[in-house]
Design an enzyme around this catalytic site. Structure first.
Site, mmCIF file in Angstrom:
data_model
loop_
_atom_site.group_PDB
_atom_site.id
_atom_site.type_symbol
_atom_site.label_atom_id
_atom_site.label_comp_id
_atom_site.label_asym_id
_atom_site.label_seq_id
_atom_site.Cartn_x
_atom_site.Cartn_y
_atom_site.Cartn_z
ATOM 1 N N HIS A 1 85.733 18.528 82.819
ATOM 2 C CA HIS A 1 85.128 19.818 82.494
ATOM 3 C C HIS A 1 83.626 19.611 82.272
ATOM 4 O O HIS A 1 83.191 18.531 81.874
ATOM 5 C CB HIS A 1 85.772 20.387 81.220
ATOM 6 C CG HIS A 1 85.352 21.794 80.926
ATOM 7 N ND1 HIS A 1 84.194 22.094 80.251
ATOM 8 C CD2 HIS A 1 85.925 22.988 81.232
ATOM 9 C CE1 HIS A 1 84.081 23.421 80.144
ATOM 10 N NE2 HIS A 1 85.121 23.982 80.726
ATOM 11 N N GLU B 1 84.961 26.226 89.513
ATOM 12 C CA GLU B 1 84.308 27.053 88.503
ATOM 13 C C GLU B 1 82.833 26.708 88.450
ATOM 14 O O GLU B 1 82.462 25.679 87.890
ATOM 15 C CB GLU B 1 84.968 26.747 87.150
ATOM 16 C CG GLU B 1 84.430 27.537 86.003
ATOM 17 C CD GLU B 1 85.232 27.269 84.723
ATOM 18 O OE1 GLU B 1 85.536 28.225 84.030
ATOM 19 O OE2 GLU B 1 85.539 26.095 84.436
#
Lengths: 239, 239, 239, 239
Positions: B98, B146
């Protein structure tokens, strides 16, 4: 320094690191739980984060600490270890700045303040005398005076280092407890460190690599009690 | 790619990051548990490490993932998150890379292999089309496409990006599932992303910052199901 | 991929890491400068940042590369290595993602784009076949296919690995040059790697630890030329 | 603490960070060189690593410092900044532990020892009073007492903080010089900080963002001299 919990010497720290988890971790923790009661010695265990809650629920006398936490506030920070989450899982405290998880000076300072804030006992590792003294200014509850070069070697800190670091830390803040680590392989090592004046000691490899970890644990905690009582009796006679 | 568990689309990921923990986390998880059953939508939740075991025990339908893990083997590594410990706590999978917990390319590759080894579904985040394609060569189970610049902005990926990334990833490995994230604020956003062709989507801030997180969660999962069924019916008619 | 400079095979990379600096670095660089001309082999040298400008000024034929740079823009970032500063010092290129200086996937991608932007040739290290293929999607000028486990061992990559990685990278982008490293100890090793089909090779320890680094350098560059000419002649006959 | 060079107060530090490099850096350095002589104020400049050697060669009065260095020994460590290389490039010293390049406590301690060893003056940044005091135990030559929260804000440390930190550091080691930074925007700020009792101050944004950096530099160094002389005369009268 979090004042909500006082950990009375003598105490002992077991660091499972990434050696133990789940069922085997629980088995060792239960043996430690018994030994803590049997010998009246406080035992800190630092399991994997995922095992904190289980050990808190399944033991009665142990002091369960996180291996690390991040000084961030509630909010963003995916992948971090949030202080409030550690507390909510039932942990008593948190270890910070181990040689295998070094922190920047600034993050370390903030993490100790965060521990105070959420109500966690902080135990901070120092590689050298100078670092131990520097960390003492940050007022953690406990300092581990453990020369990194000895970690996992089976060679213990000498008596002079033990006395010098303990004295230097107490001079800055007498409320800080000092744990003398590095190189503890068996009960005799434990006995020697406590006899040399330590309030606490501990080990990872000494227990993880033992043929029977539960037996080794009992031997070590027994040695803490024996050495501590001898020191205490001598003090009673002398003073 | 771990083959032991197949997560069938549509699915949805909730990332509590360091916003939620303990009781409040459990409350949201129970709402998610109901929504998952009610709408027949798989829901991945990535709680703090310390809450993994509790959520596994207290819910029936959720897929509990760790926020991160380290690729180390059993042994040393204080402060790390051991893959075997994550598995032993009952987690179904692990999120990796992430933007708030970036990994080196080498560690990411090793961590995916470790996930396969211990039996964890891997969900890996990619900031750009190029990174998504690169990661596809490491064969994780799921890729989160993303764009980092949109995280927490309330602005969603456009349809072109969704189609382009999904197609580019599938071209390298059609078994990889693609989750389209970033900027999901409400049920309408969820609906739009799934309608645009996504197999999955998710959010952190959209739920964490909602006036009533449990209600917003229900709205979003409902939107997943509605959009998915519309896409599915169209396909049925056409083919 | 920066198109402003084309580095024609065969070429050779010397990595002084933190072994050499100042006068001794300059002495080796001058020997490399001569060998480059003598054997018509392009030589990349990656000195300490502080020596880049000096080597650029004091040599004629070498390709001076930075050991690393950060993907940040002009502005804040004390302690960083700014791409524009590397270029302004006269460097031809920059090495990225070496096993001793790993980068997150996202930073690596940005750094390659920054290199293109400021006009630096990028040479990116990959630990495994999968990582080499992934990195190829980021379009660096050169990929170093060097299994980390072999670095400094004196054991070279086998022919199969050389052919497999070169072919896999070229399939994604035929303009990327492939340097086959790891375990080069002497001229014979160099000869073998080039004969096995490599466009380039290189070493750190093979030269740094040689009794006479300048002599070893000459031997290795000679071997590059000899092997390359043999391969080239065979190709002429066949095609 | 390296004893080979004594930097006599008052002095001033200019931190170009990643704002300036190459020709523009040289231009500012030459202006600083003149101002240093004109006002008899020592000036430390911390350029990009790649510019150290050039500034050393092209100026007469400046003290050129590296922005950071790594505590590693000669050998492996690609991408690192080797202490011996910094020294060989002609640097007078090195900055350590800036908020934008934080170091672990252990690395900071080692880097200060390495600076002593190779002959570099160490200037170490501290975010809080507690960190400044802790760092004082590591005996660097200079401590920058600069509350991180003020960096780049244009808001200066108040007088109380200046007196408190200077006094606390000197109490542990009176040989350590104290530089009071953060929020210096113009000559008046410089004047105030020196008048409040600082031995030194400095800035990055105050000069980098000025309409005319060379003019602002002159104004600031003039202010150092003016304020210092006023303090010094008062002392002469009093003592």
């Amino acid at each position: 320094m979090y004042k909500g919990i006082i950990i009375t010497p003598p105490f002992f720290e077991i660091g499972p690191k990434a050696y133990l988890y789940g069922e085997k971790m629980l088995k060792l923790a239960k043996a430690a739980d018994k030994a803590s009661k049997k010998y009246d010695v406080r035992i800190i265990i630092t399991p994997q984060y995922t095992d904190i809650r289980m050990l808190v629920q399944e033991t009665d006398n142990l002091l369960i600490f996180a291996q690390h936490m991040d000084p961030l506030p509630i909010g963003r920070g995916l992948g971090s270890v949030l202080p409030e989450a550690v507390k909510a899982a039932g942990a008593t405290g948190v270890m910070l700045n181990h040689a295998e998880k070094p922190m920047s000076m600034s993050d370390l300072y903030k993490a100790i303040k965060r521990a105070d804030e959420v109500g966690l006992v902080s135990i901070v590792c120092a590689d050298t005398l100078e670092e131990a003294v520097a960390i003492a200014h940050f007022s953690p509850n406990i300092i581990v005076a453990e020369p990194t070069k000895l970690i996992g070697t089976g060679q213990t800190s000498d008596d002079e280092y033990i006395i010098e670091t303990t004295s230097a830390i107490k001079k800055i803040n007498p409320d800080i407890k000092v744990l003398q680590g590095a190189g503890i392989s068996n009960g005799q090592d434990v006995y020697n460190v406590i006899k040399a004046g330590a309030e606490a000691t501990g080990t990872t490899s000494g227990i993880m690599k033992a043929a029977n970890p539960e037996d080794m644990l009992d031997e070590m905690i027994h040695a803490v009690r024996t050495a501590w009582d001898e020191v205490y009796k001598n003090q009673s006679i002398n003073y």
